[in-house]
Design an enzyme around this catalytic site. Structure first.
Site, PDB file in Angstrom:
ATOM      1  N   SER A 111       0.710  -1.227  -0.065  1.00  0.00           N
ATOM      2  CA  SER A 111       0.122  -0.204  -0.056  1.00  0.00           C
ATOM      3  C   SER A 111       0.795   1.353   0.161  1.00  0.00           C
ATOM      4  O   SER A 111       1.927   1.265   0.690  1.00  0.00           O
ATOM      5  CB  SER A 111      -0.889   0.151   1.132  1.00  0.00           C
ATOM      6  N   LYS A 256      -8.479  -1.274  -8.476  1.00  0.00           N
ATOM      7  CA  LYS A 256      -9.029  -2.088  -7.321  1.00  0.00           C
ATOM      8  C   LYS A 256     -10.216  -1.038  -6.637  1.00  0.00           C
ATOM      9  O   LYS A 256     -10.110  -0.002  -6.536  1.00  0.00           O
ATOM     10  CB  LYS A 256      -7.843  -1.841  -6.072  1.00  0.00           C
ATOM     11  N   HIS A 280     -13.360  -2.905  -0.296  1.00  0.00           N
ATOM     12  CA  HIS A 280     -12.375  -2.323   0.739  1.00  0.00           C
ATOM     13  C   HIS A 280     -12.529  -2.941   1.975  1.00  0.00           C
ATOM     14  O   HIS A 280     -12.502  -2.518   2.859  1.00  0.00           O
ATOM     15  CB  HIS A 280     -12.590  -0.793   0.803  1.00  0.00           C
ATOM     16  N   GLY A 313     -13.967 -10.098   2.626  1.00  0.00           N
ATOM     17  CA  GLY A 313     -14.737 -10.956   3.244  1.00  0.00           C
ATOM     18  C   GLY A 313     -14.217 -12.533   3.243  1.00  0.00           C
ATOM     19  O   GLY A 313     -14.562 -13.424   3.863  1.00  0.00           O
ATOM     20  N   PHE A 314     -13.109 -12.797   2.406  1.00  0.00           N
ATOM     21  CA  PHE A 314     -12.586 -14.244   2.139  1.00  0.00           C
ATOM     22  C   PHE A 314     -11.547 -14.394   3.321  1.00  0.00           C
ATOM     23  O   PHE A 314     -10.718 -13.781   3.619  1.00  0.00           O
ATOM     24  CB  PHE A 314     -11.808 -14.200   0.889  1.00  0.00           C
ATOM     25  N   ARG A 335      -7.270  -8.624   5.936  1.00  0.00           N
ATOM     26  CA  ARG A 335      -7.298  -8.779   7.553  1.00  0.00           C
ATOM     27  C   ARG A 335      -6.762 -10.274   7.712  1.00  0.00           C
ATOM     28  O   ARG A 335      -6.148 -10.230   8.541  1.00  0.00           O
ATOM     29  CB  ARG A 335      -8.747  -8.655   7.975  1.00  0.00           C
TER      30      ARG A 335
HETATM   31  C1  FMN Z   1      -6.690  -2.212   8.103  1.00  0.00           C
HETATM   32  C2  FMN Z   1      -6.877  -2.037   6.585  1.00  0.00           C
HETATM   33  C3  FMN Z   1      -6.311  -1.119   5.891  1.00  0.00           C
HETATM   34  C4  FMN Z   1      -6.488  -1.077   4.618  1.00  0.00           C
HETATM   35  N1  FMN Z   1      -5.613  -0.237   3.908  1.00  0.00           N
HETATM   36  C5  FMN Z   1      -5.963  -0.309   2.427  1.00  0.00           C
HETATM   37  C6  FMN Z   1      -5.149   0.485   1.782  1.00  0.00           C
HETATM   38  O1  FMN Z   1      -4.033   1.193   2.241  1.00  0.00           O
HETATM   39  N2  FMN Z   1      -5.163   0.491   0.473  1.00  0.00           N
HETATM   40  C7  FMN Z   1      -5.980  -0.228  -0.381  1.00  0.00           C
HETATM   41  O2  FMN Z   1      -5.996  -0.337  -1.453  1.00  0.00           O
HETATM   42  N3  FMN Z   1      -6.725  -1.127   0.451  1.00  0.00           N
HETATM   43  C8  FMN Z   1      -6.633  -1.050   1.715  1.00  0.00           C
HETATM   44  N4  FMN Z   1      -7.411  -1.977   2.550  1.00  0.00           N
HETATM   45  C9  FMN Z   1      -8.411  -2.724   1.882  1.00  0.00           C
HETATM   46  C10 FMN Z   1      -7.621  -4.155   1.580  1.00  0.00           C
HETATM   47  O3  FMN Z   1      -6.888  -3.899   0.354  1.00  0.00           O
HETATM   48  C11 FMN Z   1      -8.829  -5.158   1.072  1.00  0.00           C
HETATM   49  O4  FMN Z   1      -9.438  -4.713   0.266  1.00  0.00           O
HETATM   50  C12 FMN Z   1      -9.447  -5.921   2.251  1.00  0.00           C
HETATM   51  O5  FMN Z   1      -8.913  -5.861   3.488  1.00  0.00           O
HETATM   52  C13 FMN Z   1     -10.310  -7.035   1.725  1.00  0.00           C
HETATM   53  O6  FMN Z   1     -11.173  -7.645   2.721  1.00  0.00           O
HETATM   54  P1  FMN Z   1     -10.970  -8.415   3.909  1.00  0.00           P
HETATM   55  O7  FMN Z   1      -9.884  -7.783   4.860  1.00  0.00           O
HETATM   56  O8  FMN Z   1     -12.164  -8.861   4.372  1.00  0.00           O
HETATM   57  O9  FMN Z   1      -9.946  -9.606   3.104  1.00  0.00           O
HETATM   58  C14 FMN Z   1      -7.383  -2.077   3.867  1.00  0.00           C
HETATM   59  C15 FMN Z   1      -7.897  -2.715   4.831  1.00  0.00           C
HETATM   60  C16 FMN Z   1      -7.793  -2.858   6.003  1.00  0.00           C
HETATM   61  C17 FMN Z   1      -8.605  -3.896   6.979  1.00  0.00           C
END
Ligand code: FMN
Length: 385
Positions: A111, A256, A280, A313-314, A335
């Site tokens: 990121s 994305k 996200h 969600g996976f 996560r």
């Molecule tokens: C704590 C946290 C920070 C995140 N920061 C970013 C980020 O900086 N850039 C980004 O593209 N997505 C970010 N995301 C989204 C993740 O890339 C991803 O889309 C998301 O976590 C997928 O869902 P999941 O956590 O259920 O697998 C973040 C997600 C979380 C949980």
């Protein structure tokens, strides 16, 4: 790779352990969704409504988890999604995950706003790193980041479109974590209750936005820093900005955060190589559709025209199988990997990947499915399709 730690055979075990090991403000930043957490909840529930069909009375060769993506063969059909502020959840988390991804030959996405720089992670990842661009409003910063990516040998650029406005996250607001972190008396108390995290943080140093640091004015106080970040990352991506990026970036380019056919079609028209269908992780639009719920419409509009990946969600091997069976080419998880690192530190990346691989392998053996590309033939139904 280390021996499998049988105390933590599931992602839920890792999540529970992570909760015990890191301060509450860090855990809540990682774990939460936005508003009332409806979209967060729906993501996993709706993935799990997808059912798969086993075929027992036929021979089949050993399962092959490998997967071809953008001309490269990865060892598994899943990868590590970009997560900001990773070092806040566990010191050195981006390095740990980039190394585990390289060792297992799966993609790692860095990121823009995490706590390790492009250059540091490129060294660890050895050609296995993709970069997620948080799309700074300032063109000069974008141009410089692209130059740094090229110098570091990164060839997949992931542009983010689903943060036109920062998500409304009540826990983070309460914890003073609206970006960047604020050290309230309560947060300090929470750190004192998690001494291992505190010591590791002292050893690694206070987390900073390592990739962005050089563009930020020095000596900002916390409030000014917050304002700076908000200003730098404000704004939407539109056709014109996308065209400029596409003309400039010679490598693969992915969008994305795609949640509708409309945006997916725009990505095809803009000559992108792929999309990540995502909301996200339920952190932006609580009233939105689940990510798996938006997949069928997107597949109908653009299948075959670019690579269609998905996240949000996976959390297990069966979930990954459900996503692939539903028609996605590849799955990302956010996560899940951070729970692993927060729970087990340096061993966390390797262990989490090992869990997911073992679970996915078992599902495919059970289904009688040799190759990941054959998973769609085992789809029974999705309530949503
Ligand atoms: C704590 C946290 C920070 C995140 N920061 C970013 C980020 O900086 N850039 C980004 O593209 N997505 C970010 N995301 C989204 C993740 O890339 C991803 O889309 C998301 O976590 C997928 O869902 P999941 O956590 O259920 O697998 C973040 C997600 C979380 C949980």
């Amino acid at each position: 790779m280390a021996a499998f730690d049988t105390r933590y055979p599931s992602i839920d075990d890792l999540r529970k352990r992570a909760k015990q090991r890191i301060p509450r403000f860090a855990f809540e930043y990682l774990d939460g969704g936005c508003n009332e957490d409806i979209n967060l909840y729906k993501n996993t529930v709706e993935i799990r409504e997808t059912e798969l069909r086993p075929v027992y009375l036929k021979d089949f060769a050993p399962v092959n988890l490998s997967c071809l993506l953008f001309g490269r063969r990865y060892n598994a059909p899943f990868g590590i999604a970009p997560v900001g502020l990773q070092g806040l959840m566990w010191p050195g988390a981006p390095q740990i995950l980039a190394k585990a991804a390289k060792d297992h030959n799966i993609p790692f996405i860095l990121s823009t706003v995490t706590t390790a720089s492009i250059e540091k992670i490129a060294e660890v990842a050895e050609g296995n790193m993709w970069f997620q661009l948080y799309h700074p409003a300032d063109q000069e910063i974008t141009d410089d980041i692209l130059l740094r990516l090229e110098a570091a040998g990164v060839d997949v650029l992931v542009v983010l479109c689903d943060v036109p406005s920062f998500g409304y996250r009540p826990r983070d607001i309460r914890n003073g974590l609206s970006m960047p972190p604020r050290m309230t008396a309560q947060n300090v108390l929470q750190i004192l209750m998690r001494p291992r995290w505190g010591i590791e943080t002292l050893v690694h140093g206070i987390p900073e936005f390592e990739t962005m640091k050089r563009y930020m004015p020095k000596g900002l106080n916390i409030k000014q820093l917050g304002l700076y970040m908000n200003k730098t990352f404000s704004g939407r991506i539109n056709a014109e900005k996308l065209k400029r990026l596409r003309d400039r970036w010679k490598g693969k380019m992915i969008m994305k955060g795609v949640a509708t056919s409309e945006d997916a079609i725009m990505c095809v028209e803009s000559d992108l190589d792929g999309i990540i269908v995502s909301n996200h992780g339920g952190r932006q639009l609580d009233a939105g559709q689940s990510s798996i719920g938006s997949l069928p419409g997107i597949l109908e509009s653009v299948r075959g025209k670019l690579t269609i990946m998905i996240d949000s969600g996976f959390q297990s091997g069966p979930d990954i199988a459900r996503g692939l069976a539903s028609g996605a080419d590849f799955i990302f998880l956010g996560r899940t990997f951070m729970y692993g690192v927060a729970a087990l530190g340096k061993r966390g990346g390797d262990h989490t990947i090992s869990i997911l691989k073992a679970q996915l392998q078992q599902v495919m053996e059970q289904l009688g499915c040799k190759d990941v590309i054959d998973l769609p033939s085992h789809l029974i139904k999705s309530r949503l399709s």
